[in-house]
Design an enzyme around this catalytic site. Structure first.
Site, PDB file in Angstrom:
ATOM      1  CB  CYS A   2       3.610  -0.377  -1.071  1.00 47.73           C
ATOM      2  SG  CYS A   2       2.076   0.081  -0.256  1.00 47.73           S
ATOM      3  NE  ARG A  27       9.524  -1.594   0.970  1.00 47.78           N
ATOM      4  CZ  ARG A  27      10.238  -0.462   0.966  1.00 47.78           C
ATOM      5  NH1 ARG A  27      11.542  -0.537   1.120  1.00 47.78           N
ATOM      6  NH2 ARG A  27       9.675   0.701   0.828  1.00 47.78           N
ATOM      7  CD1 TRP A  74       1.288  -2.794   5.650  1.00 45.11           C
ATOM      8  CD2 TRP A  74       0.733  -0.628   5.585  1.00 45.11           C
ATOM      9  NE1 TRP A  74       1.048  -2.380   6.939  1.00 45.11           N
ATOM     10  CE2 TRP A  74       0.708  -1.065   6.933  1.00 45.11           C
ATOM     11  CE3 TRP A  74       0.411   0.705   5.307  1.00 45.11           C
ATOM     12  CZ2 TRP A  74       0.388  -0.216   7.986  1.00 45.11           C
ATOM     13  CZ3 TRP A  74       0.080   1.552   6.351  1.00 45.11           C
ATOM     14  CH2 TRP A  74       0.079   1.083   7.669  1.00 45.11           C
ATOM     15  CG  ASN A 100       5.415   1.848  -3.040  1.00 45.22           C
ATOM     16  OD1 ASN A 100       4.561   1.015  -3.326  1.00 45.22           O
ATOM     17  ND2 ASN A 100       6.695   1.537  -2.887  1.00 45.22           N
ATOM     18  N   GLY A 101       2.683   5.231  -1.674  1.00 45.53           N
ATOM     19  CA  GLY A 101       2.388   6.572  -1.200  1.00 45.53           C
ATOM     20  C   GLY A 101       0.893   6.778  -1.054  1.00 45.53           C
ATOM     21  CD  GLU A 481      13.311  -0.194  20.519  1.00 51.28           C
ATOM     22  OE1 GLU A 481      13.502  -1.049  19.615  1.00 51.28           O
ATOM     23  OE2 GLU A 481      12.605   0.823  20.354  1.00 51.28           O
ATOM     24  CE  LYS A 485      12.783  -3.754  18.309  1.00 54.48           C
ATOM     25  NZ  LYS A 485      11.956  -2.559  18.065  1.00 54.48           N
ATOM     26  CD  GLU A 488       8.037  -2.668  16.791  1.00 52.83           C
ATOM     27  OE1 GLU A 488       8.061  -1.768  15.935  1.00 52.83           O
ATOM     28  OE2 GLU A 488       9.070  -3.153  17.290  1.00 52.83           O
ATOM     29  CG  HIS A 504       3.084  10.325  40.428  1.00 49.08           C
ATOM     30  ND1 HIS A 504       2.702  11.087  41.510  1.00 49.08           N
ATOM     31  CD2 HIS A 504       4.446  10.273  40.477  1.00 49.08           C
ATOM     32  CE1 HIS A 504       3.759  11.484  42.177  1.00 49.08           C
ATOM     33  NE2 HIS A 504       4.844  11.004  41.574  1.00 49.08           N
ATOM     34  CE  LYS A 599      13.733  -2.729   8.902  1.00 48.31           C
ATOM     35  NZ  LYS A 599      14.017  -3.017  10.311  1.00 48.31           N
TER      36      LYS A 599
END
Length: 604
Positions: A2, A27, A74, A100-101, A481, A485, A488, A504, A599
């Protein structure tokens, strides 16, 4: 995740608050709101689900006041809505709060307040704190906030206005960033310096358990118990222009293209040709201590974790120290054995990632030596650790990490070389790695020059219902990674596996509609990797190979310049960033603000 912005001074607050919120859009958020206090102290609040521009459209023409707070949310408690957006008010409309939190004991506190007759306007945990402050009988706003926080459990960064105290904003921090901006007869507060850089380069970063009172001409800091603290301003290194698009259509594209310069920055001034090593003055570890390290454990989340996997591989190869990487979010919950001979390394772009910060604090409590590899100077992890390496990537605005991931991998190469030369890495090998490091910026630029071909390939593979990414040893973290990407930013489902594990189980997924991206450097495992391509092709799977030569077995190949084998993973990841970007572009995604993501993840 946030975003918080606050202002007190002589200027009209609303335009400054909206500008600050726009600076924090990267963010990630789902709603926004603003509250201002006029000279009389009366509070006015406007909130809106959606983007900051929708909030701006709702503001009355005469929405004036020289003191204000604003927020981008958020969602954690309650779905995105106007009602759940911040700021939240107390029952009398005298207190406005942004938070925030996560308040861990919000359910119990809410039940007690409801039993006392309080009516809630939202589903959020944050509103609880506004009511606690509003119901306090303390004489000052500072005391009201302290009294409320005394019964709160959890993480918070808060900013509070009160109609009876229009000359001040009170802020507090516990586990979520709060930064003060010091101006000329005006003060700012934000959760990220990005909201401040256009107005001041002098900032004070609060520590956990610290509060501050902002007035137009002054600020003071103190603990949640009321004891004064001394917090001197520091100077922000990043200029406001660093947050501009600079002619690019998206921040992600800009930041991918900035990587040659970014890598040059992380190398600058650190190479020691005389002894074929590097200078890392912030480590705080002398040669004797470095030789005493028996194991390295790297902790991070998301892209930082993947960069840590690349780093662990480099440390094992160059320094011959057993090393591994683990998600920080898992590490602190499994009651790990903390070995005094193990060097722990915490990795975070923002330096504020809550899971990683909590792991650092637990390790410190148990007496471990912890280093940080972070991008943001003065961040919480940078302050909590015993030393470390700044990656100097510059501001990274897009939610998904590109240049910071690459710079973090380069920083690990520097650390691995340093540890190797203290131990048994030869001068010749040290010089070989140094020359490889120096070639990286030019080679990354060469990869970026081939963007048109990667764009063509992305359009070909963007319609896949799912994709498989595979690599062996050095290539596996690159595959992980790259898979992340793609997920995301394009929302295409993707899986990453060690190439040796394909047979396997995951091989059952291979079909023409599920292409495979294979990371194939020209190293000692080249023939093994070719066998993997044969396995995929035998099952009619399409293959995009990324390596140092054209592979006839593959349907398409992206050729990457060859460096030293230990450094090749740094280069192999760059074209895959472009692949994810152009796949998302072809699919019409909101590239800089992927859905459901933020973010800087400052909650669990």
């Amino acid at each position: 995740m946030c975003g918080i912005v606050g202002y007190i001074g002589k200027r009209d607050a609303a335009p400054l608050l909206l500008e600050g919120l726009q600076r924090l859009e990267y963010r990630g958020y789902d709603s926004a709101g603003v509250a201002v206090a006029g000279k009389s102290g009366a509070l006015r609040t406007v909130k809106a689900k959606g983007r900051v521009r929708e909030l701006e459209d709702r503001l009355p023409k005469r929405f004036t006041g020289t003191t204000g707070i604003a927020h981008t949310r958020w969602a954690t408690h309650g779905a995105p809505s106007d009602e759940n957006a911040h700021p939240h008010l107390d029952a009398e409309g005298q207190v406005a709060l942004v938070h925030n939190g996560i308040i861990d004991n919000a359910t119990d506190l809410r039940a007690k307040l409801v039993a006392d007759g309080v009516e809630f306007a939202s589903e959020t945990d944050s509103e609880v704190v506004a009511h606690l402050i509003g119901r306090s009988s303390a004489d000052t706003l500072e005391a009201k906030v302290r009294e409320a926080l005394a019964v709160v459990e959890g993480t918070y960064g808060i900013a509070v206005l009160h109609a009876a105290f229009p000359d001040r904003i009170v802020v507090a921090r516990n586990g979520s960033p709060v930064v003060l901006g010091i101006g000329e007869n005006e003060m700012f507060v934000a959760s990220d310096v990005a909201a401040l850089v256009r107005h001041t380069n002098q900032v004070v970063t609060l520590d956990d358990g610290e509060m501050a009172t902002l007035k137009a001409g002054e600020y003071r800091t103190y603990t949640t118990e009321g004891s004064r603290t001394s917090a001197a301003p520091t100077t922000i290194e990043w200029a406001a222009e660093s947050y501009d698009m600079a002619g690019h259509d998206t921040y992600m594209h800009k930041e991918i293209c900035e990587q040659p310069d970014a890598v040059d920055r992380v190398l600058r001034g650190r190479i020691d040709d005389r002894f074929a090593t590097v200078h890392l003055g912030g480590l705080g570890i002398d040669a004797r201590e470095a030789r005493g390290v028996r194991r390295v454990k790297i902790l991070g989340c998301g892209s930082a974790y993947h960069a840590g996997q690349i780093g662990a591989q480099m440390i094992e190869e160059l320094a011959r120290i057993p090393a591994d990487a683990e998600p920080a979010s898992e590490f602190r919950y499994r009651n790990p054995v903390v070995d005094p001979d193990t060097l722990y390394i915490a990795v975070s772009q923002s330096g504020e990632t809550y899971d990683t910060l909590a792991a650092v604090q637990e390790l410190k409590r148990k007496g471990a030596r912890v280093l940080g590899v972070v991008n943001v100077v003065g961040s919480a992890i940078a302050r909590e650790t015993d030393g470390g390496v700044y990656v100097h990537a510059g501001p990274e605005v897009c939610v998904v990490s590109t240049k910071c991931f690459t710079n973090t991998a380069v920083a690990f190469a520097l650390l691995a070389l340093h540890l190797g030369r203290v131990r048994d890495l030869s001068v010749a090998d040290g010089r070989r790695i140094i020359e490889g490091l120096r070639r990286l910026p030019e080679q990354i630029a060469e990869i970026l020059n081939g963007e048109d071909e990667i764009k063509r390939l992305a359009a070909r593979y963007a319609d896949a219902k799912s994709m498989m990414f595979v690599g062996r040893v050095r290539g596996y973290p690159v595959a992980r990674e790259a898979s992340l990407k793609l997920k995301e930013v394009s929302y295409v489902h993707a899986e990453a596996y060690p190439a040796s594990e394909l047979k396997h189980g995951p091989l059952a997924l291979i079909e023409p509609e599920v292409p495979s991206v294979a990371i194939i450097p020209d190293d000692e495992l080249l023939e093994k990797n070719r066998a993997t391509l044969e396995e995929i092709k035998a099952r009619s799977g399409r293959i995009l190979a990324v390596g140092h030569r054209v592979h006839e077995i593959a349907d398409d190949t992206v050729v990457v310049p060859r460096n030293e084998p230990e450094l090749d993973p740094i280069l192999l990841g760059v074209p895959l960033q472009l692949l994810a970007y152009h796949a998302a572009l072809a699919l019409g995604r909101d590239i800089d603000k992927p859905r459901n993501l933020a973010k800087s993840v400052t909650v669990e």
